[in-house]
Design an enzyme around this catalytic site. Structure first.
Site, PDB file in Angstrom:
ATOM      1  N   ARG A 195       0.830  -1.216   0.000  1.00  0.00           N
ATOM      2  CA  ARG A 195       0.000   0.000   0.000  1.00  0.00           C
ATOM      3  C   ARG A 195       0.866   1.268   0.000  1.00  0.00           C
ATOM      4  NH1 ARG A 195      -3.012  -3.904  -0.391  1.00  0.00           N
ATOM      5  NH2 ARG A 195      -5.066  -4.123   0.578  1.00  0.00           N
ATOM      6  N   SER A 215     -10.890  -1.582   3.867  1.00  0.00           N
ATOM      7  CA  SER A 215     -10.030  -1.787   5.035  1.00  0.00           C
ATOM      8  C   SER A 215      -9.624  -0.422   5.576  1.00  0.00           C
ATOM      9  CB  SER A 215      -8.745  -2.520   4.654  1.00  0.00           C
ATOM     10  OG  SER A 215      -9.009  -3.783   4.145  1.00  0.00           O
ATOM     11  N   GLU A 227      -5.008   2.732   6.767  1.00  0.00           N
ATOM     12  CA  GLU A 227      -4.747   2.580   5.337  1.00  0.00           C
ATOM     13  C   GLU A 227      -5.478   3.687   4.598  1.00  0.00           C
ATOM     14  OE1 GLU A 227      -6.220   0.379   1.575  1.00  0.00           O
ATOM     15  OE2 GLU A 227      -6.190  -1.002   3.260  1.00  0.00           O
TER      16      GLU A 227
HETATM   17  N1  EPU Z   1     -10.217 -11.960  10.894  1.00  0.00           N
HETATM   18  C1  EPU Z   1     -10.679 -11.981  12.192  1.00  0.00           C
HETATM   19  N2  EPU Z   1     -11.985 -11.664  12.431  1.00  0.00           N
HETATM   20  C2  EPU Z   1     -12.829 -11.366  11.408  1.00  0.00           C
HETATM   21  C3  EPU Z   1     -12.361 -11.341  10.073  1.00  0.00           C
HETATM   22  C4  EPU Z   1     -11.029 -11.642   9.838  1.00  0.00           C
HETATM   23  O1  EPU Z   1      -9.951 -12.271  13.128  1.00  0.00           O
HETATM   24  O2  EPU Z   1     -13.999 -11.107  11.700  1.00  0.00           O
HETATM   25  C5  EPU Z   1      -8.810 -12.305  10.636  1.00  0.00           C
HETATM   26  C6  EPU Z   1      -8.722 -13.740  10.212  1.00  0.00           C
HETATM   27  O3  EPU Z   1      -7.678 -14.325  10.904  1.00  0.00           O
HETATM   28  C7  EPU Z   1      -8.419 -13.670   8.750  1.00  0.00           C
HETATM   29  C8  EPU Z   1      -7.573 -12.447   8.728  1.00  0.00           C
HETATM   30  O4  EPU Z   1      -8.242 -11.554   9.635  1.00  0.00           O
HETATM   31  O5  EPU Z   1      -7.704 -14.818   8.381  1.00  0.00           O
HETATM   32  C9  EPU Z   1      -7.396 -11.825   7.388  1.00  0.00           C
HETATM   33  O6  EPU Z   1      -8.658 -11.503   6.826  1.00  0.00           O
HETATM   34  P1  EPU Z   1      -8.798 -11.404   5.242  1.00  0.00           P
HETATM   35  O7  EPU Z   1      -8.150 -12.561   4.636  1.00  0.00           O
HETATM   36  O8  EPU Z   1     -10.216 -11.148   4.931  1.00  0.00           O
HETATM   37  O9  EPU Z   1      -7.926 -10.184   4.802  1.00  0.00           O
HETATM   38  P2  EPU Z   1      -7.452  -8.866   5.542  1.00  0.00           P
HETATM   39  O10 EPU Z   1      -6.036  -9.033   5.928  1.00  0.00           O
HETATM   40  O11 EPU Z   1      -8.417  -8.532   6.617  1.00  0.00           O
HETATM   41  C10 EPU Z   1      -6.577  -7.786   3.313  1.00  0.00           C
HETATM   42  C11 EPU Z   1      -6.704  -6.484   2.591  1.00  0.00           C
HETATM   43  C12 EPU Z   1      -8.062  -6.396   1.898  1.00  0.00           C
HETATM   44  C13 EPU Z   1      -8.178  -7.552   0.928  1.00  0.00           C
HETATM   45  C14 EPU Z   1      -8.032  -8.850   1.729  1.00  0.00           C
HETATM   46  C15 EPU Z   1      -8.063 -10.086   0.861  1.00  0.00           C
HETATM   47  C16 EPU Z   1      -5.366  -4.906   3.862  1.00  0.00           C
HETATM   48  C17 EPU Z   1      -5.369  -3.745   4.787  1.00  0.00           C
HETATM   49  N3  EPU Z   1      -6.564  -5.381   3.539  1.00  0.00           N
HETATM   50  O12 EPU Z   1      -7.545  -7.787   4.361  1.00  0.00           O
HETATM   51  O13 EPU Z   1      -8.086  -5.180   1.156  1.00  0.00           O
HETATM   52  O14 EPU Z   1      -9.408  -7.532   0.238  1.00  0.00           O
HETATM   53  O15 EPU Z   1      -6.766  -8.862   2.421  1.00  0.00           O
HETATM   54  O16 EPU Z   1      -6.863 -10.262   0.203  1.00  0.00           O
HETATM   55  O17 EPU Z   1      -4.285  -5.344   3.445  1.00  0.00           O
HETATM   56  C18 EPU Z   1      -8.779  -2.896   1.222  1.00  0.00           C
HETATM   57  O18 EPU Z   1      -7.604  -2.600   1.073  1.00  0.00           O
HETATM   58  O19 EPU Z   1      -9.687  -2.007   1.319  1.00  0.00           O
HETATM   59  C19 EPU Z   1      -9.161  -4.300   1.309  1.00  0.00           C
HETATM   60  C20 EPU Z   1     -10.413  -4.694   1.520  1.00  0.00           C
END
Ligand code: EPU
Length: 332
Positions: free
Chosen positions: A162, A229, A326
């Site tokens: 990012r 995010s 972010e």
């Molecule tokens: N999780 C929880 N509780 C929840 C939901 C998630 O603990 O209610 C934890 C879980 O352990 C899960 C982890 O968070 O495994 C990661 O969640 P997820 O895979 O959905 O991805 P993220 O790290 O939360 C990032 C990007 C998203 C992108 C997703 C999918 C960032 C800041 N965000 O989110 O990007 O869609 O991966 O690749 O890097 C955005 O930038 O606006 C965005 C949505």
């Protein structure tokens, strides 16, 4: 060219904050952008795409520029690696949809991300194991300091998680077009665990699955205002990770090349007891606590900022980890 003073930005930010800017300018061509009388614009001057990754802290005293440069041009369909030039004002997902429909691989994992192509190159958007930087070959911009067009090769854009040169130089470069490289031969990227079982025959198969996952976790921007995010996933030193893992052996984590450990901000927020919490009209989204939503529809910038502060403090005091937004804050 469109030029409107005292412009209402509520339809121009996906958080749907009811704020105004002193001047709004929309241009459709590079020529129109170059013809702008920069010295006469109210300051500061910012470029806003679909407004899907920003939070206005209040009315904005300066100029909001918006690109309506919209074209998708395959430069050479004869190559296996197809160069595609895309105007900064194209909706990123329209580009992804077209690439998938034309059976070209590379951007299918980035399906349904809100925002325009220019902003995608500033923010280095990423999802499901792919970042924009993986497929960007070059970026064309107007340099507002030198007052001329400039081109950057991908290696000159300073891309990181990012991060980019364009973010660091805040507003100096106005992106007009992005050169992507897509592939005719299959190059599926299925490392992200939600995609690992997939056996795609074409990019559209991946796109369909990514759309299904995103719809199940993230708020529909048509229904609920948000900026996706809100925080970056923090990289923590190994000793901090070990301390957390001592208490929560199943904490999700990803090793990074620098030795630090990436811990999902969503997990930290949930385990700090912040899931579902709210301030005024702003709330932590229950299905994905990394997202702050405009739950009431009339949340104010101060509601969001107060909730942000509360989350940062809760995670700091529970885990000793510092979260960083972010979402770009405008006017703070
Ligand atoms: N999780 C929880 N509780 C929840 C939901 C998630 O603990 O209610 C934890 C879980 O352990 C899960 C982890 O968070 O495994 C990661 O969640 P997820 O895979 O959905 O991805 P993220 O790290 O939360 C990032 C990007 C998203 C992108 C997703 C999918 C960032 C800041 N965000 O989110 O990007 O869609 O991966 O690749 O890097 C955005 O930038 O606006 C965005 C949505």
């Amino acid at each position: 060219m469109v030029r409107i003073e005292n412009y209402d930005l509520s339809g121009r930010n996906t958080f749907r904050m009811k704020v105004k800017c002193a001047l709004f300018v929309e241009y459709e061509t590079v020529g129109e952008l170059e013809s702008i009388d920069w010295d006469s614009l109210p300051r500061p001057v910012i470029s806003v795409g679909a407004g899907s990754n920003l939070l206005f802290a209040g009315d904005f005293p300066g100029t909001v520029l918006h690109s309506a440069i919209r074209y998708i041009k395959y430069v050479d369909m004869g190559l296996d690696s197809v160069p595609v030039m895309v105007g900064a004002g194209v909706k990123f997902d329209d580009f992804v949809a077209k690439a998938c429909a034309d059976n070209l691989w590379g951007v299918e994992n980035l399906s349904l991300i809100p925002g325009d192509v220019g902003a995608a190159a500033v923010q280095n958007i990423g999802a499901y194991g792919v970042e924009a930087a993986d497929v960007i070959d070059g970026v064309t911009c107007y340099d507002t300091v030198a007052r001329r067009m400039v081109k950057f090769k991908a290696g000159e854009c300073g891309y990181g998680y990012r991060e980019s040169l364009f973010k660091k130089t805040a507003g100096r470069y106005v992106i007009t077009g992005v050169l992507f490289r897509l592939n005719r031969s299959p190059k599926p990227r299925l490392e992200y665990r939600g995609l690992s079982g997939l056996v795609p025959k074409c990019p559209q198969d991946v796109r369909n699955e990514v759309i299904r996952i995103r719809r199940s976790k993230l708020p529909d921007p048509e229904e609920l205002g948000s900026a996706g995010s809100f925080f970056k996933n923090p990289m923590v030193p190994p000793e901090v990770y070990s301390r957390i893992a001592g208490e929560f052996p199943n904490v999700p984590h990803y090793a990074t090349s620098g030795g630090d450990v990436k811990v999902p901000a969503a997990w930290l927020i949930e385990n700090s007891g912040m899931k579902g919490r709210s301030v005024g009209g702003a709330a932590v989204y229950a299905k994905q606590p990394l997202v702050i939503v405009n739950a009431s529809g009339d949340a104010t910038p101060s509601d969001v900022l107060a909730l942000e502060k509360m989350i940062v403090e809760a995670v700091r005091s529970r885990f000793g980890v510092e979260l960083h937004p972010e979402v770009e804050h405008i006017g703070l």
